[in-house]
Motif scaffolding. Structure first.
Motif, mmCIF file in Angstrom:
data_model
loop_
_atom_site.group_PDB
_atom_site.id
_atom_site.type_symbol
_atom_site.label_atom_id
_atom_site.label_comp_id
_atom_site.label_asym_id
_atom_site.label_seq_id
_atom_site.Cartn_x
_atom_site.Cartn_y
_atom_site.Cartn_z
ATOM 1 N N LYS A 39 42.809 46.170 27.267
ATOM 2 C CA LYS A 39 41.995 45.679 28.376
ATOM 3 C C LYS A 39 40.508 45.768 28.039
ATOM 4 O O LYS A 39 39.729 44.846 28.310
ATOM 5 N N ILE A 40 40.096 46.890 27.410
ATOM 6 C CA ILE A 40 38.686 47.071 27.059
ATOM 7 C C ILE A 40 38.243 46.037 26.033
ATOM 8 O O ILE A 40 37.185 45.408 26.176
ATOM 9 N N LYS A 42 39.626 43.149 25.371
ATOM 10 C CA LYS A 42 39.707 41.807 25.935
ATOM 11 C C LYS A 42 38.458 41.476 26.748
ATOM 12 O O LYS A 42 37.922 40.353 26.669
ATOM 13 N N GLU A 43 37.973 42.448 27.535
ATOM 14 C CA GLU A 43 36.799 42.219 28.362
ATOM 15 C C GLU A 43 35.488 42.384 27.597
ATOM 16 O O GLU A 43 34.488 41.737 27.930
ATOM 17 N N GLY A 44 35.474 43.260 26.584
ATOM 18 C CA GLY A 44 34.224 43.591 25.924
ATOM 19 C C GLY A 44 33.873 42.763 24.712
ATOM 20 O O GLY A 44 32.682 42.527 24.443
ATOM 21 N N TRP A 47 31.290 39.897 24.849
ATOM 22 C CA TRP A 47 29.900 40.294 25.053
ATOM 23 C C TRP A 47 29.318 41.016 23.844
ATOM 24 O O TRP A 47 28.101 41.244 23.785
ATOM 25 N N THR A 248 29.240 50.108 35.102
ATOM 26 C CA THR A 248 30.492 50.105 35.862
ATOM 27 C C THR A 248 30.259 50.240 37.365
ATOM 28 O O THR A 248 31.128 49.865 38.158
ATOM 29 N N LYS A 253 30.949 41.046 38.086
ATOM 30 C CA LYS A 253 32.015 41.090 37.093
ATOM 31 C C LYS A 253 31.449 41.098 35.679
ATOM 32 O O LYS A 253 32.041 41.681 34.760
ATOM 33 N N GLU A 254 30.306 40.444 35.462
ATOM 34 C CA GLU A 254 29.714 40.388 34.121
ATOM 35 C C GLU A 254 29.355 41.778 33.605
ATOM 36 O O GLU A 254 29.501 42.062 32.410
ATOM 37 N N GLN A 256 30.920 44.472 34.223
ATOM 38 C CA GLN A 256 32.147 45.144 33.790
ATOM 39 C C GLN A 256 32.457 44.803 32.327
ATOM 40 O O GLN A 256 32.907 45.651 31.557
ATOM 41 N N GLY A 257 32.180 43.562 31.963
ATOM 42 C CA GLY A 257 32.343 43.172 30.563
ATOM 43 C C GLY A 257 31.342 43.860 29.662
ATOM 44 O O GLY A 257 31.673 44.273 28.542
ATOM 45 N N ALA A 260 32.539 47.358 29.108
ATOM 46 C CA ALA A 260 33.618 47.385 28.123
ATOM 47 C C ALA A 260 33.058 47.256 26.705
ATOM 48 O O ALA A 260 33.524 47.932 25.775
#
Length: 287
Positions: A39-40, A42-44, A47, A248, A253-254, A256-257, A260
């Motif tokens: 998950k980390i 995938k989101e990070g 960026w 966090t 939502k950005e 959060q990325g 990550a």
């Protein structure tokens, strides 16, 4: 004989059940870790780029970076190592090689060191706030944070160094004394070099814990927003855990990325520290 055989069979069954429980518990932990890392990443990863690493924090996600947090982390952890490493090694050498093991003060010191190793990190943050920030008037600086983190990991370094010194065979000490060496020569040239690989490993692992701490740094006063780099140990600072915590807490939502991506950078630094421990351990063993 029958009862003995039955008891052995029961013990074997209990042993298999215990191993199965431990295996399942380990497997569940690994699965959760893999899911969390997936998950980390995938989101990070979208960026994570050079611009992100070399930019300062911003209220606009597309402009935000982690450069000041990386530099602040390196400043803080380097100074923490310079403070905690010699103090921890010196204390372990005194307790193991010079003080009387059966003395009351030795037992008192050992008890307090073991107790301090289990104290929550937030307590060290409160201590650092009252002692270094206010009493010593160091302010919300890198030096105050490094002293606080040094107190946090010092018991761990002392305990791990003591265990490393205990693993050195007594025959090495006796051979050194037989050749006419003094106690200090024996400790500095025989005992410590033999224990150095394990000491390095324990110290790097303790520093790895300090890198990921956020609670004591929040108490000491690490900045959540740092648009410039610190120039000395008396300047304000921020670190990776503080910057990640700040992102966090944002509703967008950005961010959060971005958080990550910051976690990925922090993981990379932690893995590099562990790799450094392995390299130092191998090199000192060869020597």
């Amino acid at each position: 004989m029958i009862k003995t055989g039955e008891n052995i069979g029961k013990r074997k069954q209990l042993d298999r059940v215990f191993h199965a429980i431990i295996f399942v518990a380990t497997l569940v932990g690994i699965i959760f870790l893999i899911v969390l890392l997936w998950k980390i990443f995938k989101e990070g990863l979208p960026w994570l780029n050079v611009k992100f690493l070399l930019s300062y924090p911003s209220r606009f996600p597309e402009r935000a970076g982690i450069y000041s947090a990386i530099v602040g982390t390196l400043w803080t952890i380097s100074l923490t190592a310079l403070i905690a490493f010699p103090l921890g090694i010196a204390t372990a050498i005194y307790l193991e090689e010079y003080s009387r093991k059966d003395s009351w003060y030795n037992r008192l010191l050992q008890l307090n060191i073991l107790n301090l190793a289990g104290v929550p990190s937030i307590v060290y943050g409160i201590l650092g706030l009252g002692l270094f920030v206010k009493l010593f008037s160091l302010g919300r600086s890198i030096l105050a944070a490094s002293l606080t983190l040094a107190l946090l990991i010092l018991p761990v370094i002392i305990v791990s160094s003591q265990e490393a010194l205990r693993t050195v065979p007594k025959t090495l000490r006796e051979a050194s004394y037989a050749l006419g060496a003094t106690r200090w020569q024996t400790v500095s040239r025989v005992v410590v070099p033999a224990a150095l690989p394990t000491i390095f490993t324990g110290t790097i692992l303790a520093l790895s814990r300090a890198i990921g701490e956020a609670a004591p740094l929040i108490m000491v006063g690490a900045a959540a927003y740092m648009p410039f780099l610190p120039k000395s140990i008396f300047d304000n600072f921020t670190t990776l855990p503080i910057q990640i915590f700040n992102w966090t807490s944002r509703p967008q939502k950005e961010f959060q990325g971005l958080a990550a991506a910051g976690i990925i950078v922090l993981l990379a630094i932690l893995l590099s520290a562990n790799a450094l421990a392995i390299i130092l351990r191998d090199k000192t063993r060869k020597v």
